[in-house]
Design a protein around this motif. Structure first.
Motif, mmCIF file in Angstrom:
data_model
loop_
_atom_site.group_PDB
_atom_site.id
_atom_site.type_symbol
_atom_site.label_atom_id
_atom_site.label_comp_id
_atom_site.label_asym_id
_atom_site.label_seq_id
_atom_site.Cartn_x
_atom_site.Cartn_y
_atom_site.Cartn_z
ATOM 1 N N MET A 168 12.134 -76.360 -49.686
ATOM 2 C CA MET A 168 13.399 -74.447 -49.142
ATOM 3 C C MET A 168 12.737 -73.893 -50.389
ATOM 4 N N VAL A 169 12.934 -73.615 -51.607
ATOM 5 C CA VAL A 169 12.556 -72.608 -52.321
ATOM 6 C C VAL A 169 11.242 -71.905 -52.420
ATOM 7 N N GLN A 170 10.702 -73.143 -52.269
ATOM 8 C CA GLN A 170 9.411 -72.284 -52.532
ATOM 9 C C GLN A 170 8.522 -71.054 -50.993
ATOM 10 N N ASP A 171 9.396 -71.594 -50.058
ATOM 11 C CA ASP A 171 9.309 -71.245 -49.083
ATOM 12 C C ASP A 171 9.955 -69.593 -48.779
ATOM 13 N N ARG A 172 11.317 -69.780 -49.770
ATOM 14 C CA ARG A 172 11.852 -67.970 -49.764
ATOM 15 C C ARG A 172 10.774 -67.787 -50.324
ATOM 16 N N LEU A 173 10.382 -68.597 -51.782
ATOM 17 C CA LEU A 173 9.823 -67.397 -52.944
ATOM 18 C C LEU A 173 8.941 -66.595 -52.040
ATOM 19 N N ALA A 174 7.643 -67.931 -51.382
ATOM 20 C CA ALA A 174 6.799 -67.206 -50.457
ATOM 21 C C ALA A 174 7.110 -66.478 -49.907
ATOM 22 N N ILE A 175 8.131 -65.845 -48.759
ATOM 23 C CA ILE A 175 8.999 -65.143 -48.005
ATOM 24 C C ILE A 175 9.291 -63.500 -48.691
ATOM 25 N N LEU A 176 9.371 -63.387 -50.207
ATOM 26 C CA LEU A 176 10.074 -62.508 -50.909
ATOM 27 C C LEU A 176 8.872 -62.009 -51.509
ATOM 28 N N HIS A 177 8.457 -62.654 -52.208
ATOM 29 C CA HIS A 177 6.354 -62.081 -52.290
ATOM 30 C C HIS A 177 5.723 -61.644 -51.390
ATOM 31 N N LEU A 178 5.983 -62.040 -50.128
ATOM 32 C CA LEU A 178 5.194 -61.589 -49.047
ATOM 33 C C LEU A 178 6.211 -59.582 -48.750
ATOM 34 N N ARG A 179 8.334 -59.728 -48.425
ATOM 35 C CA ARG A 179 8.133 -58.999 -48.822
ATOM 36 C C ARG A 179 8.326 -57.743 -49.709
ATOM 37 N N ARG A 180 8.255 -58.599 -51.487
ATOM 38 C CA ARG A 180 7.866 -57.007 -51.450
ATOM 39 C C ARG A 180 6.569 -56.621 -52.093
ATOM 40 N N LYS A 181 5.632 -56.767 -51.903
ATOM 41 C CA LYS A 181 4.455 -57.071 -51.211
ATOM 42 C C LYS A 181 4.752 -55.364 -50.086
ATOM 43 N N ALA A 182 5.160 -55.444 -48.956
ATOM 44 C CA ALA A 182 5.048 -54.969 -47.977
ATOM 45 C C ALA A 182 6.086 -53.641 -48.922
ATOM 46 N N LEU A 183 7.542 -53.702 -49.851
ATOM 47 C CA LEU A 183 7.987 -52.823 -50.147
ATOM 48 C C LEU A 183 7.116 -51.488 -50.501
ATOM 49 N N ALA A 184 6.436 -52.128 -51.639
ATOM 50 C CA ALA A 184 5.174 -51.719 -52.537
ATOM 51 C C ALA A 184 4.510 -50.790 -51.914
ATOM 52 N N SER A 185 4.098 -50.913 -50.539
ATOM 53 C CA SER A 185 2.747 -50.617 -49.210
ATOM 54 C C SER A 185 3.127 -48.824 -50.205
ATOM 55 N N SER A 186 2.068 -48.532 -48.977
ATOM 56 C CA SER A 186 2.609 -47.602 -48.600
ATOM 57 C C SER A 186 3.323 -46.985 -47.430
ATOM 58 N N THR A 187 2.803 -47.584 -46.210
ATOM 59 C CA THR A 187 3.479 -47.703 -44.726
ATOM 60 C C THR A 187 5.009 -47.722 -44.962
ATOM 61 N N CYS A 188 5.765 -48.269 -46.215
ATOM 62 C CA CYS A 188 7.315 -48.141 -46.335
ATOM 63 C C CYS A 188 7.511 -47.117 -46.890
ATOM 64 N N ALA A 189 6.737 -46.394 -47.080
ATOM 65 C CA ALA A 189 7.069 -44.381 -48.195
ATOM 66 C C ALA A 189 7.913 -43.780 -47.479
ATOM 67 N N SER A 190 7.495 -43.660 -46.170
ATOM 68 C CA SER A 190 8.482 -42.903 -45.244
ATOM 69 C C SER A 190 9.419 -43.849 -43.531
ATOM 70 N N PRO A 191 11.027 -42.706 -43.897
ATOM 71 C CA PRO A 191 11.144 -43.390 -42.961
ATOM 72 C C PRO A 191 11.153 -44.158 -41.417
ATOM 73 N N ASP A 192 9.589 -43.048 -41.441
ATOM 74 C CA ASP A 192 9.426 -43.499 -39.598
ATOM 75 C C ASP A 192 8.760 -44.454 -39.387
ATOM 76 N N ASN A 193 8.556 -45.609 -40.290
ATOM 77 C CA ASN A 193 8.358 -46.627 -40.701
ATOM 78 C C ASN A 193 8.688 -48.090 -40.923
ATOM 79 N N LYS A 194 11.041 -47.498 -40.345
ATOM 80 C CA LYS A 194 11.822 -48.206 -41.497
ATOM 81 C C LYS A 194 11.389 -49.736 -40.266
ATOM 82 N N ARG A 195 10.624 -50.181 -38.947
ATOM 83 C CA ARG A 195 11.006 -50.915 -38.579
ATOM 84 C C ARG A 195 9.550 -51.914 -39.466
ATOM 85 N N PHE A 196 9.069 -51.566 -40.238
ATOM 86 C CA PHE A 196 8.581 -52.102 -41.237
ATOM 87 C C PHE A 196 9.317 -53.244 -42.678
ATOM 88 N N CYS A 197 10.197 -52.008 -42.604
ATOM 89 C CA CYS A 197 10.878 -51.852 -43.845
ATOM 90 C C CYS A 197 12.246 -52.348 -43.347
#
Length: 395
Positions: free
Chosen positions: A252-281
């Protein structure tokens, strides 16, 4: 609220290991339907935009309707009453039980009179956020940083949990238990129930030679063929329930870690730099909503509840402790404190001694004045006596 956002994110994005075979078939059917519509599997389509936009609006509405006004107002009321109780439990109210009860009663009355109006005002203020949330760029950037910090903290906690489990269990046993749990979950079975079945079958095999001669044939209840076939495929390795629970926690913790790493990369991407792409963040968007809800709640709680409480509390305290009290009542109130009572007794003795000292001084002054008058009379009488006449009158 940040914990609620993190839990909501983890709940919406479950790993593929937790899905059942029926869900997997449904996902395959969805992918097949998308391929028929001409969009390749894995590509973002307009239907995904509509779906996740609807999910995000629904999450924002649920967060707004979750009772923010009631929770925040109750939290402030509990905090105020906790501080009032700590105040009356300390010096000097600890020596005045009646006054302590009176302070608690009028504090509770003030907060009770303003509680419902404050809750209604906060709920009415945040109600527009159920339908539309306006986001400024600086608000989005701050929320993005807070979301990244929250996910980093969650990653750190997950790593600590994994380290704690691995340090308390032998590595080889934990690996075998994890493989056993994976194999049972692939078949849609519960690892603990399968292990219980394995233990029962081992117990039956160990007691079978002794009970074969005593019991008639066919008297023992045999397990179902399906359960036996599942157990036969999984093998007969013995694992304790504690070890199996730890293996489940590791997965369970390994699955949660994988999801958290995925979301951390998504937040650091340029897609999440604008509020227009709120569905991705969704983490950032919900953090903005939570910040707006908290700001409005604090603003109107301060206006509706705290200002009135801070205005009435000292006046009620003065009216109960000072105004309308006679000198005797004030003296009795002060005497309830042993230290103050002792000081008052010493002050009364001092006043009495001062009165006695003043009277003694008056007596001394009267005596001195009497002696002074006696001396003056003696001098006048000595001047008029014959002994002071000229002994030679003819000269």
């Amino acid at each position: 609220m940040n914990e609620l956002l993190a839990a909501n994110t983890a709940k919406e994005q479950k790993g593929p290991r937790l899905s059942k075979p029926a869900d997997a078939g449904k996902d395959a059917a969805d992918e097949q339907g998308r391929s028929k519509n001409g969009s390749a599997a894995g590509e973002w389509s307009e239907s995904d935009d509509v779906y996740w936009g609807h999910q995000l609006d629904r999450a924002s509405a649920l967060l707004t309707k979750s009772g923010v006004g009631r929770w925040t107002t109750q939290m402030v009321v509990d905090l105020l009453m906790e501080n009032v109780v700590s105040m009356v439990d300390a010096e000097p109210f600890v020596h005045h039980p009646e006054t302590r009860t009176a302070v608690l009663n009028f504090s509770h009355a003030i907060l009770r009179n303003k509680y419902h109006s404050t809750v209604d005002q906060v709920e009415n203020t945040i109600k527009p956020f159920k339908y539309e949330v306006e986001i400024e760029p600086h608000e989005w950037n701050k929320a993005r940083k807070r979301s990244a910090t929250l996910i980093d903290n969650e990653i750190r906690l997950c790593r600590q949990a994994l380290l704690k489990i691995r340090s308390s269990t032998p590595k080889r046993q934990l690996q075998h238990a994890v493989q056993f749990v994976k194999s049972t979950e692939k078949r849609g079975l519960d690892p603990l129930s399968v292990q219980a079945e394995i233990t029962r079958r081992h117990a039956e095999q160990s007691t079978e030679p002794d009970s074969a001669a005593a019991e008639p044939e066919g008297s023992a209840a045999a397990p179902s063929e399906a359960a036996r076939s599942d157990v036969d495929e999984l093998g007969y390795a013995q694992y304790s329930p504690r070890l199996l629970r730890q293996a489940q926690q590791v997965l369970m913790v390994q699955d949660r870690l994988a999801i958290l790493h995925l979301r951390r990369k998504a937040l650091a991407s340029s897609t999440c730099a604008s509020p227009d792409n709120k569905r991705f963040c969704p983490e950032t968007f919900l953090d903005v909503v939570a910040e707006k809800l908290a700001y409005n709640a604090v603003l109107f709680i301060n206006y509706e509840l705290l200002q009135d409480f801070f205005f009435q509390f000292p006046r009620e305290l003065d009216s109960n402790l000072y105004y309308g009290k006679t000198l005797q009542q004030t003296r009795e109130f002060a005497s309830q404190n042993p230290h103050i009572g002792q000081q008052l007794k010493l002050l009364e003795r001092r006043q009495r001694l001062e009165v006695v000292m003043g009277r003694l001084n008056d007596l001394v002054r009267q005596q001195a004045a009497t002696e002074h008058r006696g001396r003056g009379r003696g001098r006048r009488s000595s001047n008029s006596s014959p002994s002071h006449r000229n002994p030679f009158p003819g000269l």
